[in-house]
Design an enzyme around this catalytic site. Sequence first.
Site, PDB file in Angstrom:
ATOM      1  N   CYS A   1       5.711  62.592 132.283  1.00  0.00           N
ATOM      2  CA  CYS A   1       5.782  62.638 130.814  1.00  0.00           C
ATOM      3  C   CYS A   1       7.249  62.784 130.436  1.00  0.00           C
ATOM      4  O   CYS A   1       8.131  62.465 131.234  1.00  0.00           O
ATOM      5  CB  CYS A   1       4.894  63.741 130.244  1.00  0.00           C
ATOM      6  SG  CYS A   1       5.321  65.413 130.766  1.00  0.00           S
TER       7      CYS A   1
ATOM      8  N   ARG B   1       2.270  67.832 129.416  1.00  0.00           N
ATOM      9  CA  ARG B   1       1.219  66.912 129.870  1.00  0.00           C
ATOM     10  C   ARG B   1       1.202  66.686 131.378  1.00  0.00           C
ATOM     11  O   ARG B   1       0.140  66.815 132.011  1.00  0.00           O
ATOM     12  CB  ARG B   1       1.361  65.557 129.152  1.00  0.00           C
ATOM     13  CG  ARG B   1       1.059  65.623 127.681  1.00  0.00           C
ATOM     14  CD  ARG B   1       1.536  64.375 126.963  1.00  0.00           C
ATOM     15  NE  ARG B   1       3.001  64.306 126.932  1.00  0.00           N
ATOM     16  CZ  ARG B   1       3.702  63.328 126.395  1.00  0.00           C
ATOM     17  NH1 ARG B   1       3.070  62.298 125.855  1.00  0.00           N
ATOM     18  NH2 ARG B   1       5.020  63.355 126.374  1.00  0.00           N
TER      19      ARG B   1
ATOM     20  N   ASP C   1       1.949  63.509 122.781  1.00  0.00           N
ATOM     21  CA  ASP C   1       2.839  64.632 123.071  1.00  0.00           C
ATOM     22  C   ASP C   1       2.361  65.847 122.271  1.00  0.00           C
ATOM     23  O   ASP C   1       2.383  65.834 121.044  1.00  0.00           O
ATOM     24  CB  ASP C   1       4.259  64.232 122.650  1.00  0.00           C
ATOM     25  CG  ASP C   1       5.286  65.314 122.937  1.00  0.00           C
ATOM     26  OD1 ASP C   1       4.880  66.442 123.279  1.00  0.00           O
ATOM     27  OD2 ASP C   1       6.478  65.016 122.811  1.00  0.00           O
TER      28      ASP C   1
HETATM   29  P1  4NP Z   1       5.719  66.840 127.645  1.00  0.00           P
HETATM   30  O1  4NP Z   1       6.023  67.509 126.229  1.00  0.00           O
HETATM   31  O2  4NP Z   1       6.469  65.536 127.688  1.00  0.00           O
HETATM   32  O3  4NP Z   1       4.250  66.640 127.642  1.00  0.00           O
HETATM   33  O4  4NP Z   1       6.203  67.835 128.680  1.00  0.00           O
HETATM   34  C1  4NP Z   1       7.320  67.747 125.780  1.00  0.00           C
HETATM   35  C2  4NP Z   1       7.962  68.910 126.130  1.00  0.00           C
HETATM   36  C3  4NP Z   1       9.243  69.166 125.677  1.00  0.00           C
HETATM   37  C4  4NP Z   1       9.875  68.234 124.877  1.00  0.00           C
HETATM   38  C5  4NP Z   1       9.219  67.060 124.544  1.00  0.00           C
HETATM   39  C6  4NP Z   1       7.946  66.808 124.999  1.00  0.00           C
HETATM   40  N1  4NP Z   1      11.163  68.489 124.392  1.00  0.00           N
HETATM   41  O5  4NP Z   1      11.676  67.660 123.626  1.00  0.00           O
HETATM   42  O6  4NP Z   1      11.766  69.515 124.725  1.00  0.00           O
END
Ligand code: 4NP
Length: 149
Positions: free
Chosen positions: A7, A13, A120
């Site tokens: 991700c 995720r 997300d």
């Molecule tokens: P992930 O969610 O891609 O599912 O781990 C996110 C976690 C952190 C961030 C973006 C998406 N961030 O911009 O810090």
Amino acid sequence: MKVLMVCLGNICRSPLAEGILKSKVDANQVYVDSAGTGGYHIGNAPDPRSIKVAKEHGLDVSSQVCRKFSVSDFDAFDLIYAMDKSNYSNIINLARNKEDADKVKLLLNEINTFDQEVPDPYHDADEGFENVYQMIDQACDVIAARLEK
Ligand code: 4NP
């Protein structure tokens, strides 16, 4: 067989996807890991909301450590699953050849014929994490059934 879940942050995720697929396969046959295309949280544990929703489903993802996707992952893994189209593009842009690119798939294409994304959940409340858990769980059922054959 080696499967990588990817991700953006590798804290919401893909840690769930790693934990869920691991729970459905024989660790001697299938190696599962996760990574993020962004490097914002390297070295961190998964988001507390991912740890919580996993725990509610009987899984412990708390000891996972965030890392960034690297080109060497194309050599180390047979299958690379992207959670959304942006992750997919980010990974494909790093592919060195067709063999690399052919390893990359959108996770929910395992259960859908259209390009559905695992959204997300970073800015969501707990319900968003349960929703994401259910989507990933269904896709991992299909993957596990195929890999265990
Ligand atoms: P992930 O969610 O891609 O599912 O781990 C996110 C976690 C952190 C961030 C973006 C998406 N961030 O911009 O810090």
